[in-house]
Design a protein around this motif. Structure first.
Motif, PDB file in Angstrom:
ATOM      1  N   UNK A 116      52.923  60.373  49.017  1.00 53.20           N
ATOM      2  CA  UNK A 116      52.514  60.396  50.423  1.00 53.20           C
ATOM      3  C   UNK A 116      51.060  60.000  50.642  1.00 53.20           C
ATOM      4  N   UNK A 117      50.451  59.406  49.636  1.00 46.62           N
ATOM      5  CA  UNK A 117      49.062  58.949  49.761  1.00 46.62           C
ATOM      6  C   UNK A 117      49.039  57.420  49.864  1.00 46.62           C
ATOM      7  N   UNK A 118      47.910  56.888  50.309  1.00 50.58           N
ATOM      8  CA  UNK A 118      47.801  55.438  50.503  1.00 50.58           C
ATOM      9  C   UNK A 118      46.943  54.818  49.405  1.00 50.58           C
ATOM     10  N   UNK A 119      47.517  53.908  48.628  1.00 51.77           N
ATOM     11  CA  UNK A 119      46.692  53.205  47.640  1.00 51.77           C
ATOM     12  C   UNK A 119      45.719  52.238  48.314  1.00 51.77           C
ATOM     13  N   UNK A 120      44.507  52.180  47.796  1.00 55.68           N
ATOM     14  CA  UNK A 120      43.596  51.069  48.111  1.00 55.68           C
ATOM     15  C   UNK A 120      43.664  50.200  46.862  1.00 55.68           C
ATOM     16  N   UNK A 121      44.520  49.195  46.922  1.00 51.09           N
ATOM     17  CA  UNK A 121      44.873  48.394  45.747  1.00 51.09           C
ATOM     18  C   UNK A 121      43.857  47.273  45.534  1.00 51.09           C
ATOM     19  N   UNK A 122      43.118  47.351  44.429  1.00 49.82           N
ATOM     20  CA  UNK A 122      42.089  46.335  44.146  1.00 49.82           C
ATOM     21  C   UNK A 122      42.660  45.204  43.294  1.00 49.82           C
ATOM     22  N   UNK A 123      42.376  43.983  43.725  1.00 51.81           N
ATOM     23  CA  UNK A 123      42.740  42.795  42.947  1.00 51.81           C
ATOM     24  C   UNK A 123      41.545  41.841  42.993  1.00 51.81           C
ATOM     25  N   UNK A 124      41.499  40.916  42.057  1.00 56.10           N
ATOM     26  CA  UNK A 124      40.400  39.949  42.073  1.00 56.10           C
ATOM     27  C   UNK A 124      40.161  39.390  40.686  1.00 56.10           C
ATOM     28  N   UNK A 125      39.563  38.208  40.667  1.00 56.74           N
ATOM     29  CA  UNK A 125      39.473  37.430  39.430  1.00 56.74           C
ATOM     30  C   UNK A 125      38.104  37.544  38.756  1.00 56.74           C
ATOM     31  N   UNK A 126      38.077  37.375  37.414  1.00 56.31           N
ATOM     32  CA  UNK A 126      36.791  37.252  36.726  1.00 56.31           C
ATOM     33  C   UNK A 126      36.181  35.866  36.943  1.00 56.31           C
ATOM     34  N   UNK A 127      34.921  35.734  36.556  1.00 54.49           N
ATOM     35  CA  UNK A 127      34.192  34.485  36.795  1.00 54.49           C
ATOM     36  C   UNK A 127      34.860  33.278  36.147  1.00 54.49           C
ATOM     37  N   UNK A 128      35.343  33.452  34.895  1.00 54.87           N
ATOM     38  CA  UNK A 128      35.901  32.274  34.212  1.00 54.87           C
ATOM     39  C   UNK A 128      37.159  31.763  34.909  1.00 54.87           C
ATOM     40  N   UNK A 129      37.891  32.657  35.532  1.00 55.72           N
ATOM     41  CA  UNK A 129      39.088  32.230  36.276  1.00 55.72           C
ATOM     42  C   UNK A 129      38.668  31.455  37.530  1.00 55.72           C
ATOM     43  N   UNK A 130      37.651  31.956  38.232  1.00 52.71           N
ATOM     44  CA  UNK A 130      37.170  31.203  39.406  1.00 52.71           C
ATOM     45  C   UNK A 130      36.672  29.826  38.976  1.00 52.71           C
ATOM     46  N   UNK A 131      35.922  29.791  37.890  1.00 52.04           N
ATOM     47  CA  UNK A 131      35.342  28.504  37.475  1.00 52.04           C
ATOM     48  C   UNK A 131      36.396  27.511  37.001  1.00 52.04           C
ATOM     49  N   UNK A 132      37.537  28.028  36.514  1.00 45.54           N
ATOM     50  CA  UNK A 132      38.571  27.095  36.042  1.00 45.54           C
ATOM     51  C   UNK A 132      39.610  26.812  37.133  1.00 45.54           C
ATOM     52  N   UNK A 133      39.380  27.306  38.331  1.00 47.34           N
ATOM     53  CA  UNK A 133      40.260  26.983  39.454  1.00 47.34           C
ATOM     54  C   UNK A 133      41.554  27.779  39.475  1.00 47.34           C
ATOM     55  N   UNK A 134      41.598  28.935  38.775  1.00 45.82           N
ATOM     56  CA  UNK A 134      42.855  29.679  38.687  1.00 45.82           C
ATOM     57  C   UNK A 134      42.955  30.895  39.585  1.00 45.82           C
ATOM     58  N   UNK A 135      42.117  30.955  40.636  1.00 45.95           N
ATOM     59  CA  UNK A 135      42.055  32.192  41.442  1.00 45.95           C
ATOM     60  C   UNK A 135      43.409  32.556  42.050  1.00 45.95           C
TER      61      UNK A 135
END
Ligand code: PEP
Length: 246
Positions: A116-135
């Motif tokens: 009965x609680x609400x998740x604050x679900x965190x997602x997000x990419x590391x730097x190498x993923x952003x730099x390689x275009x895989x976000x």
């Protein structure tokens, strides 16, 4: 601009910071506003000290198990008894520093909603993923793991936080355009599962948000507020950020 059908949401993640004095100062001085949902997520030992606060309280983690031999862990029923409505799950500091895989995070999301609680679900990419275009692929895999474990109903019952890892605690904020691009992608992915839930789910941005840059980020169409680390420890800055969201 923040969409009128989604109430802005600002959560402060104190991480392993805080003291009785800071708790008291927030309880006495952080005003609530009907225009924005405000949540403080302190270390677990302080959770029950917020019982007289005007704002909501969340935990920073929870066990996927209900009870038993899990030394050092805290259950969802304990978190609920401490007065919490929210639980941050899948923060990159837990994924990276405590080996929480997409599957572990997904089981925690399922257990949190069942409690009965609400998740604050965190997602997000590391730097190498952003730099390689895989976000987009990276974020999609994180979302898919939750849908596989929980079914599509999790969308209605969660708040999502996009937190590019390279922006957390580094002072390097994603530009409003970079953040909006990923937020729009997340909403599109969720809409493919449940269009109406996706239109209503709050998607927060997290990563070096401060009193000076919050308004510009929150002005983007799909950014419904923020998950704030360092700046949530300073009541003046956090208040300014809450006002920027409202
Ligand atoms: C966080 O810890 O979720 C976070 C976004 O931290 P900071 O605001 O300090 O980058």
């Amino acid at each position: 601009m923040i969409n009128s059908q989604r109430k802005p949401f600002v959560a402060g993640n104190w991480k392993m910071n805080g003291s009785n004095e800071l708790v008291e100062s927030f309880c006495s001085n952080l005003a609530s506003s009907p225009a924005v949902d405000v949540v403080i997520c302190p270390p677990a030992v302080y959770l029950s000290k917020f019982s007289h606060a005007e704002f909501a309280v969340g935990a920073q983690n929870a066990s996927e198990f209900a009870a038993g031999a899990h030394t050092g862990e805290i259950s969802l029923s304990m978190i609920a008894e401490a007065g919490c409505k929210y639980v941050i799950l899948g923060h990159s500091e837990r994924r990276e520093g405590h080996n929480e895989s997409n599957e572990v995070v997904a089981r925690k999301v399922k257990a949190t909603i069942a409690a009965g609680l609400t998740p604050i679900l965190c997602i997000g990419e590391p730097l190498e993923v952003r730099e390689s275009g895989g976000v987009f692929d990276f974020v999609k895999a994180q979302l898919d793991a939750i849908a596989n474990e929980c079914g599509v109903n999790y969308i209605k019952n969660s708040v999502v936080a996009y937190e590019p890892i390279w922006a957390i605690g580094t002072g390097k904020t994603a530009s409003p355009e970079q953040a909006q691009e990923v937020h729009a992608f997340i909403r599109k992915e969720l809409a493919a599962l449940d269009a109406s839930a996706a239109a209503n789910v709050r998607i927060l941005y997290g990563g070096s948000v401060n009193a000076a840059n919050a308004s510009e980020l929150f002005a983007k169409t799909d950014i419904d507020g923020g998950l704030i680390g360092g700046a949530s420890l300073k009541i003046e800055d956090f208040t300014t950020i809450c006002q920027a969201a409202s």
